[in-house]
Enzyme design. Structure first.
Site, PDB file in Angstrom:
ATOM      1  N   LYS A  80       0.812  -1.279  -0.004  1.00  0.00           N
ATOM      2  CA  LYS A  80       0.063   0.062  -0.067  1.00  0.00           C
ATOM      3  C   LYS A  80       0.940   1.333   0.210  1.00  0.00           C
ATOM      4  O   LYS A  80       2.049   1.435   0.773  1.00  0.00           O
ATOM      5  CB  LYS A  80      -0.957  -0.004   1.079  1.00  0.00           C
ATOM      6  CG  LYS A  80      -2.029   1.278   1.411  1.00  0.00           C
ATOM      7  CD  LYS A  80      -2.654   0.978   2.612  1.00  0.00           C
ATOM      8  CE  LYS A  80      -3.669   2.046   2.669  1.00  0.00           C
ATOM      9  NZ  LYS A  80      -4.722   2.022   3.973  1.00  0.00           N
ATOM     10  N   SER A 149      -9.190   1.931   2.928  1.00  0.00           N
ATOM     11  CA  SER A 149      -8.595   2.535   1.945  1.00  0.00           C
ATOM     12  C   SER A 149      -7.405   2.014   1.317  1.00  0.00           C
ATOM     13  O   SER A 149      -6.794   2.331   0.596  1.00  0.00           O
ATOM     14  CB  SER A 149      -7.696   3.736   2.978  1.00  0.00           C
ATOM     15  OG  SER A 149      -6.874   3.080   3.894  1.00  0.00           O
ATOM     16  N   SER A 173      -9.851  -0.334   7.115  1.00  0.00           N
ATOM     17  CA  SER A 173      -9.229  -0.399   5.911  1.00  0.00           C
ATOM     18  C   SER A 173      -8.643  -1.593   5.402  1.00  0.00           C
ATOM     19  O   SER A 173      -8.089  -1.617   4.445  1.00  0.00           O
ATOM     20  CB  SER A 173      -8.529   0.883   5.766  1.00  0.00           C
ATOM     21  OG  SER A 173      -9.018   1.974   5.999  1.00  0.00           O
TER      22      SER A 173
END
Length: 426
Positions: A80, A149, A173
């Site tokens: 990420k 996210s 997330s």
């Protein structure tokens, strides 16, 4: 030859020499050519496959004896884009200049590399891991969000672009995208996977987590990412359903599907106890929101002052909201984390419950990619810092549903061990 084997099987095949790392990379490249234009899980990298091929050859030269190969030898992982990775810019889904965001390599990334993993590339995140979405779409239906996210990491694993990807969770997330994408997600006990080198959002509740395709892969990844992982075999757990206002936040159709999941587990022989819990969920939600807003404002103080015009409206509004949170309110919110954990685990002790079960999200992935979905089902467990896992648990109108499993603080090893049986029953 690896086709679409999940992490543990793929890693074993690579370590034993049944599959060469460059051969595996070629398989992923072909898959990415088909899937990536549709789902957009990865940040662009002009020479991704050439770089990976060079790194794979260097890895083979370093570990020519299969008996010396580390546990994730040759496994490409997605990262990420709020994690710093040596050799990569960190952009965090923002137009803020990368030099204002990039820092030393994340501890978790270094642990994966030390275990023989290769970095497939950076994965798409919402801006600064909050709510402003990127372009990523759900691999099961590209008209729907993959969640956020950690959008790109979840979508990449679900699409078979990599068998393991790193994510983070400050509200929901990891667990929510895993549920939306039909894969396994693990959010550890707060602090058990080091957060160093990850762009902070709200440090009091920021967690490093990860995605795999199955529980066996999650156990392998945990053995590398946790600083002190102690595998356990703890027998069959007693399961709890947190009845009341918290569970009522889920959509009616998702509640029906959840009831069916519980029925399947009871039919498999599990003892399931329904207990009132989180009657004060509205207060918990408000407390967590105040904590996230205030700490995000603190984390971005200098950067926001210098680059405010680069921030998306949703992120900027959060930071401005955080400026209005008083010191006393922030202290109360931080103190509330421990109070919530004590209340939840006190109920577990009284009722003999080992694992709470609840929906991984209020329903399946919403249509469109302008909204990553509501994290409300994940929020209390992030606030309390307890370990949580998302397990694939069927579908609703063709979109995946995830079952969320939550254990006591620090009980990560037993949660993963218990999850194998729960997942099998589902």
């Amino acid at each position: 030859m690896i086709d679409d084997e999940p992490l543990a099987a793929a890693a074993r095949s690579l370590r034993t020499g049944e599959t060469d790392p460059d051969e595996y990379i070629g398989t992923l490249e072909g898959r990415a050519e088909q899937a990536e234009p549709r789902i957009e899980a990865l940040l662009d990298e002009p020479d991704r496959w050439g770089r990976l091929d060079r790194e794979a050859r260097a890895l083979e030269a370093r570990f020519d004896d299969p008996t010396t190969r580390p546990p994730l030898y040759g496994v490409p992982v997605g990262v990420k884009d709020i994690f710093n990775v040596e050799g990569f810019e960190t952009k965090a889904g923002s137009t803020v200049p990368s030099e204002a965001v990039t820092g030393p390599e994340a501890t978790s990334v270094r642990a994966l590399r030390d275990a023989g993993a290769l970095v497939l590339g950076k994965t798409v995140t919402t801006e600064f891991a909050y709510f402003e979405p990127g372009p990523t779409r759900n691999p099961h239906d590209t008209d729907h969000t993959p969640g956020g996210s950690s959008s790109g990491s979840a979508a990449a694993v679900a699409a078979g672009l990599c068998p393991l990807a790193l994510g983070s969770q400050t509200i929901g997330s990891v667990i929510r995208p895993a549920a939306f994408c039909g894969i396994v997600g693990l959010k550890p006990t707060y602090g058990r996977i080091p957060i160093g080198g990850v762009l902070p959002v709200a440090p009091s509740v920021d967690h490093v987590g990860f995605f795999t395709q199955d529980v066996a892969g999650a156990e392998l990844a945990a053995s590398v990412l946790y600083e002190h992982w102690r595998p356990e075999n703890s027998g069959e757990p007693t399961l709890g359903v947190p009845e009341g206002p918290y569970l009522e936040q889920a959509d009616p159709t998702a509640r029906e599907a959840f009831d069916e999941q519980i029925t399947r587990l009871e039919a498999a022989g599990y003892d399931v106890r329904r207990v009132e819990l989180l009657a004060d969920i509205e207060d918990v939600n408000e407390r967590h929101q105040a904590l996230v807003a205030a700490e995000t404002a603190l984390s971005h103080s200098e950067r926001f002052a210098a680059y405010e015009e680069h921030y998306a409206e949703a992120t900027a509004d959060l930071i401005r909201e955080g400026h209005a949170v008083g010191v006393g309110e922030l202290c109360d919110a931080r103190t509330g984390r421990g109070a919530l954990r004590e209340a939840v685990e006190g109920t577990m002790d009284r009722e003999g419950i080992d694992v709470w079960l609840c929906p991984g999200a209020p329903g399946p992935a919403p249509e469109g990619i302008d909204d990553t979905g509501d994290p409300v089902m994940n929020l209390p467990w992030t606030h309390s810092g307890q370990p949580a896992m998302a397990l694939p648990a069927g579908d609703l109108d063709g979109l995946p549903l995830g079952l969320q499993c939550v254990a006591r603080y620090g009980d990560d090893e037993r949660l993963v061990a218990w999850a194998e049986g729960i997942a099998s029953a589902l």
